[in-house]
Design a protein around this motif. Sequence first.
Motif, PDB file in Angstrom:
ATOM      1  N   VAL A  42      -5.602 -51.828   1.182  1.00  0.00           N
ATOM      2  CA  VAL A  42      -6.840 -51.558   1.915  1.00  0.00           C
ATOM      3  C   VAL A  42      -8.005 -51.791   0.965  1.00  0.00           C
ATOM      4  CG1 VAL A  42      -8.068 -49.873   3.323  1.00  0.00           C
ATOM      5  CG2 VAL A  42      -5.571 -49.766   3.168  1.00  0.00           C
ATOM      6  N   TYR A  43      -8.994 -52.572   1.397  1.00  0.00           N
ATOM      7  CA  TYR A  43     -10.141 -52.911   0.535  1.00  0.00           C
ATOM      8  C   TYR A  43     -11.426 -52.226   0.980  1.00  0.00           C
ATOM      9  CZ  TYR A  43      -6.998 -56.212  -1.561  1.00  0.00           C
ATOM     10  OH  TYR A  43      -5.923 -56.743  -2.218  1.00  0.00           O
ATOM     11  N   GLU A  44     -12.047 -51.510   0.035  1.00  0.00           N
ATOM     12  CA  GLU A  44     -13.361 -50.875   0.195  1.00  0.00           C
ATOM     13  C   GLU A  44     -13.420 -49.868   1.351  1.00  0.00           C
ATOM     14  OE1 GLU A  44     -15.641 -50.765  -1.985  1.00  0.00           O
ATOM     15  OE2 GLU A  44     -15.527 -52.570  -3.209  1.00  0.00           O
ATOM     16  N   PHE A  45     -12.297 -49.220   1.644  1.00  0.00           N
ATOM     17  CA  PHE A  45     -12.326 -48.028   2.499  1.00  0.00           C
ATOM     18  C   PHE A  45     -12.688 -46.863   1.579  1.00  0.00           C
ATOM     19  CE2 PHE A  45     -10.070 -44.490   4.777  1.00  0.00           C
ATOM     20  CZ  PHE A  45     -10.829 -44.512   5.935  1.00  0.00           C
ATOM     21  N   LEU A  46     -11.976 -46.740   0.457  1.00  0.00           N
ATOM     22  CA  LEU A  46     -12.440 -45.869  -0.625  1.00  0.00           C
ATOM     23  C   LEU A  46     -13.372 -46.727  -1.469  1.00  0.00           C
ATOM     24  CD1 LEU A  46      -9.203 -43.953  -1.709  1.00  0.00           C
ATOM     25  CD2 LEU A  46     -10.813 -43.479   0.155  1.00  0.00           C
ATOM     26  N   PRO A  47     -14.635 -46.298  -1.612  1.00  0.00           N
ATOM     27  CA  PRO A  47     -15.608 -47.179  -2.239  1.00  0.00           C
ATOM     28  C   PRO A  47     -15.330 -47.427  -3.728  1.00  0.00           C
ATOM     29  CG  PRO A  47     -16.646 -45.144  -1.392  1.00  0.00           C
ATOM     30  CD  PRO A  47     -15.200 -45.059  -1.076  1.00  0.00           C
ATOM     31  N   SER A  48     -15.609 -48.649  -4.147  1.00  0.00           N
ATOM     32  CA  SER A  48     -15.481 -49.059  -5.550  1.00  0.00           C
ATOM     33  C   SER A  48     -16.749 -48.695  -6.304  1.00  0.00           C
ATOM     34  CB  SER A  48     -15.294 -50.574  -5.610  1.00  0.00           C
ATOM     35  OG  SER A  48     -16.508 -51.186  -5.189  1.00  0.00           O
ATOM     36  N   LYS A  49     -16.852 -49.221  -7.506  1.00  0.00           N
ATOM     37  CA  LYS A  49     -18.081 -49.079  -8.308  1.00  0.00           C
ATOM     38  C   LYS A  49     -19.276 -49.732  -7.621  1.00  0.00           C
ATOM     39  CE  LYS A  49     -16.875 -53.276 -10.806  1.00  0.00           C
ATOM     40  NZ  LYS A  49     -16.435 -53.867 -12.081  1.00  0.00           N
ATOM     41  N   ARG A  50     -19.021 -50.562  -6.604  1.00  0.00           N
ATOM     42  CA  ARG A  50     -20.119 -51.216  -5.879  1.00  0.00           C
ATOM     43  C   ARG A  50     -20.656 -50.357  -4.737  1.00  0.00           C
ATOM     44  NH1 ARG A  50     -16.298 -54.873  -7.126  1.00  0.00           N
ATOM     45  NH2 ARG A  50     -15.195 -54.428  -5.170  1.00  0.00           N
ATOM     46  N   GLN A  51     -20.165 -49.109  -4.619  1.00  0.00           N
ATOM     47  CA  GLN A  51     -20.593 -48.221  -3.522  1.00  0.00           C
ATOM     48  C   GLN A  51     -22.098 -48.292  -3.304  1.00  0.00           C
ATOM     49  OE1 GLN A  51     -19.198 -44.146  -3.675  1.00  0.00           O
ATOM     50  NE2 GLN A  51     -20.272 -43.612  -1.794  1.00  0.00           N
ATOM     51  N   THR A  52     -22.471 -48.350  -2.018  1.00  0.00           N
ATOM     52  CA  THR A  52     -23.863 -48.548  -1.645  1.00  0.00           C
ATOM     53  C   THR A  52     -24.102 -47.895  -0.290  1.00  0.00           C
ATOM     54  OG1 THR A  52     -25.438 -50.236  -0.898  1.00  0.00           O
ATOM     55  CG2 THR A  52     -23.123 -50.806  -0.736  1.00  0.00           C
ATOM     56  N   ASP A  53     -25.362 -47.617   0.025  1.00  0.00           N
ATOM     57  CA  ASP A  53     -25.677 -47.107   1.361  1.00  0.00           C
ATOM     58  C   ASP A  53     -25.850 -48.253   2.363  1.00  0.00           C
ATOM     59  OD1 ASP A  53     -25.457 -44.486   0.680  1.00  0.00           O
ATOM     60  OD2 ASP A  53     -27.607 -44.116   0.479  1.00  0.00           O
ATOM     61  N   ILE A  54     -25.739 -49.502   1.893  1.00  0.00           N
ATOM     62  CA  ILE A  54     -25.751 -50.620   2.847  1.00  0.00           C
ATOM     63  C   ILE A  54     -24.501 -50.467   3.708  1.00  0.00           C
ATOM     64  CG2 ILE A  54     -25.629 -53.130   3.105  1.00  0.00           C
ATOM     65  CD1 ILE A  54     -27.087 -53.300   0.377  1.00  0.00           C
ATOM     66  N   CYS A  55     -24.721 -50.424   4.998  1.00  0.00           N
ATOM     67  CA  CYS A  55     -23.633 -50.069   5.910  1.00  0.00           C
ATOM     68  C   CYS A  55     -22.523 -51.116   5.916  1.00  0.00           C
ATOM     69  CB  CYS A  55     -24.234 -49.881   7.304  1.00  0.00           C
ATOM     70  SG  CYS A  55     -23.069 -49.292   8.508  1.00  0.00           S
ATOM     71  N   HIS A  56     -22.882 -52.364   6.220  1.00  0.00           N
ATOM     72  CA  HIS A  56     -21.912 -53.456   6.351  1.00  0.00           C
ATOM     73  C   HIS A  56     -22.248 -54.599   5.395  1.00  0.00           C
ATOM     74  CE1 HIS A  56     -21.576 -51.845  10.666  1.00  0.00           C
ATOM     75  NE2 HIS A  56     -20.441 -51.546  10.066  1.00  0.00           N
ATOM     76  N   TYR A  57     -21.241 -55.310   4.932  1.00  0.00           N
ATOM     77  CA  TYR A  57     -21.500 -56.433   4.011  1.00  0.00           C
ATOM     78  C   TYR A  57     -22.257 -57.568   4.691  1.00  0.00           C
ATOM     79  CZ  TYR A  57     -17.503 -58.812   6.215  1.00  0.00           C
ATOM     80  OH  TYR A  57     -16.663 -59.397   7.131  1.00  0.00           O
ATOM     81  N   TYR A  58     -22.290 -57.548   6.024  1.00  0.00           N
ATOM     82  CA  TYR A  58     -22.893 -58.661   6.765  1.00  0.00           C
ATOM     83  C   TYR A  58     -24.244 -58.287   7.395  1.00  0.00           C
ATOM     84  CZ  TYR A  58     -20.357 -56.115  10.464  1.00  0.00           C
ATOM     85  OH  TYR A  58     -19.856 -55.136  11.292  1.00  0.00           O
ATOM     86  N   GLN A  59     -24.768 -57.115   7.073  1.00  0.00           N
ATOM     87  CA  GLN A  59     -26.062 -56.693   7.617  1.00  0.00           C
ATOM     88  C   GLN A  59     -26.902 -56.055   6.535  1.00  0.00           C
ATOM     89  OE1 GLN A  59     -24.643 -54.177  10.757  1.00  0.00           O
ATOM     90  NE2 GLN A  59     -24.947 -55.729  12.341  1.00  0.00           N
ATOM     91  N   ARG A  60     -28.216 -55.851   6.806  1.00  0.00           N
ATOM     92  CA  ARG A  60     -29.090 -55.252   5.796  1.00  0.00           C
ATOM     93  C   ARG A  60     -29.331 -53.770   6.037  1.00  0.00           C
ATOM     94  NH1 ARG A  60     -33.346 -59.513   4.025  1.00  0.00           N
ATOM     95  NH2 ARG A  60     -34.845 -58.095   5.000  1.00  0.00           N
ATOM     96  N   TYR A  61     -28.784 -53.258   7.135  1.00  0.00           N
ATOM     97  CA  TYR A  61     -28.985 -51.885   7.562  1.00  0.00           C
ATOM     98  C   TYR A  61     -28.423 -50.881   6.542  1.00  0.00           C
ATOM     99  CZ  TYR A  61     -28.183 -47.947  10.774  1.00  0.00           C
ATOM    100  OH  TYR A  61     -28.151 -46.726  11.371  1.00  0.00           O
ATOM    101  N   HIS A  62     -29.223 -49.864   6.193  1.00  0.00           N
ATOM    102  CA  HIS A  62     -28.785 -48.806   5.269  1.00  0.00           C
ATOM    103  C   HIS A  62     -28.516 -47.506   6.023  1.00  0.00           C
ATOM    104  CE1 HIS A  62     -30.520 -51.463   2.313  1.00  0.00           C
ATOM    105  NE2 HIS A  62     -30.197 -50.655   1.324  1.00  0.00           N
ATOM    106  N   ASP A  63     -27.404 -46.880   5.804  1.00  0.00           N
ATOM    107  CA  ASP A  63     -27.139 -45.547   6.350  1.00  0.00           C
ATOM    108  C   ASP A  63     -25.918 -44.968   5.634  1.00  0.00           C
ATOM    109  OD1 ASP A  63     -26.686 -43.238   7.770  1.00  0.00           O
ATOM    110  OD2 ASP A  63     -26.721 -44.186   9.743  1.00  0.00           O
ATOM    111  N   ARG A  64     -26.115 -43.853   4.963  1.00  0.00           N
ATOM    112  CA  ARG A  64     -24.995 -43.249   4.234  1.00  0.00           C
ATOM    113  C   ARG A  64     -23.864 -42.835   5.175  1.00  0.00           C
ATOM    114  NH1 ARG A  64     -26.006 -39.551  -0.798  1.00  0.00           N
ATOM    115  NH2 ARG A  64     -26.988 -41.536  -1.295  1.00  0.00           N
ATOM    116  N   ALA A  65     -24.192 -42.595   6.446  1.00  0.00           N
ATOM    117  CA  ALA A  65     -23.178 -42.183   7.423  1.00  0.00           C
ATOM    118  C   ALA A  65     -22.039 -43.204   7.542  1.00  0.00           C
ATOM    119  CB  ALA A  65     -23.822 -41.982   8.791  1.00  0.00           C
TER     120      ALA A  65
END
Length: 319
Positions: free
Chosen positions: A253-276
């Motif tokens: 499983v990739y990036e379900f548990l966040p790596s060192k790249r953890q970010t509040d950017i929701c999806h890798y394909y959008q610019r939307y930010h939300d920690r949720a």
Amino acid sequence: SMLSVNVWNEDSSSKNLIPRLQKVKNNYLSMNKYNVTYKGQRNTAKLSPEKLLCQLRDRVNVTMIHGSDGPFNTSEWQMYLPRKKLSQEVGHFRQCAVVSSAGSLKSSHLGPEIDSHDAVLRFNGAPTVGFQNDVGEKTTVRLVNSQLVTVEEQKFLTDTLYNTGILIVWDPAPYHAEIHEWYRKPDYSFFVNYKAYRTRHPEQPFYILNPKMQWQLWDILQENSLEEIQPNPPSSGMLGIVIMMTLCDEVNVYEFLPSKRQTDICHYYQRYHDRACTMGAYHPLLFEKNLVKHINQGQNELIYTHGKVTLPGFRNMHC
Ligand code: C5P
């Protein structure tokens, strides 16, 4: 290894969330939209990873709706539902990849590693075109939620993104409801577009996830958490992980548990930010991540560098 790295804490509690997300969780608890009446146990002492894996295998019934399941056993539904069972359609895979849609996949260069798997599961509208370096280009299964299938603006019927691989749609059901009850009042009225899509793409396998799975899985999440979790179904990510554990010998499983790249950017394909998106609001995502961390068989370094977790397929487990 001697290196101690900062990865997901499997004892995370909602107290560690930002106040906004704590409030959202409490609101869902008081709303209790799906009429959850949980009377099961609370494991104060943690189950071993092996025992927890066996619970998942033995109590979560992963099945797709079939033309023999009432109320789908009508002549009309026989025209739409796939004839073959999912296991007949795909056989079984050795190594599988589950690709979360997290923003932390950006600049991960995980594409080649993801594509080296025998099967790759993606979620909802997650694209590969333009993102191959980070997420790969292979799509074997795509798990979509019923909102995406139903809501016009999502372009489910026309976007060619959905024409590759096996599609599976899931829809939230009332707590441990009979299929009949759910069928009369699905969360989203996705059956219309399901039928429309099947008519346009009759050769593409497209399954409806049997909704009983979501609450069987939710019960295990609640049982193994020290507080009340959101009384809403597990996220697509968690459902997809368990689906692949039934089809594969091994699941990365990739990036379900966040790596060192953890970010509040929701999806890798959008610019939307939300920690949720990473910590959960509607879904009990925090508790899903605690459970996945507990049953991970891979190294913590690989969570840190690749956001990678390794889980065994159910067929290879001895309970
Ligand atoms: O947002 P969406 O549901 O399409 O994303 C697919 C899955 O990936 C989610 O259900 C969730 O399990 C996981 N995810 C995550 N962190 C994010 C975004 C998605 O864990 N930032």
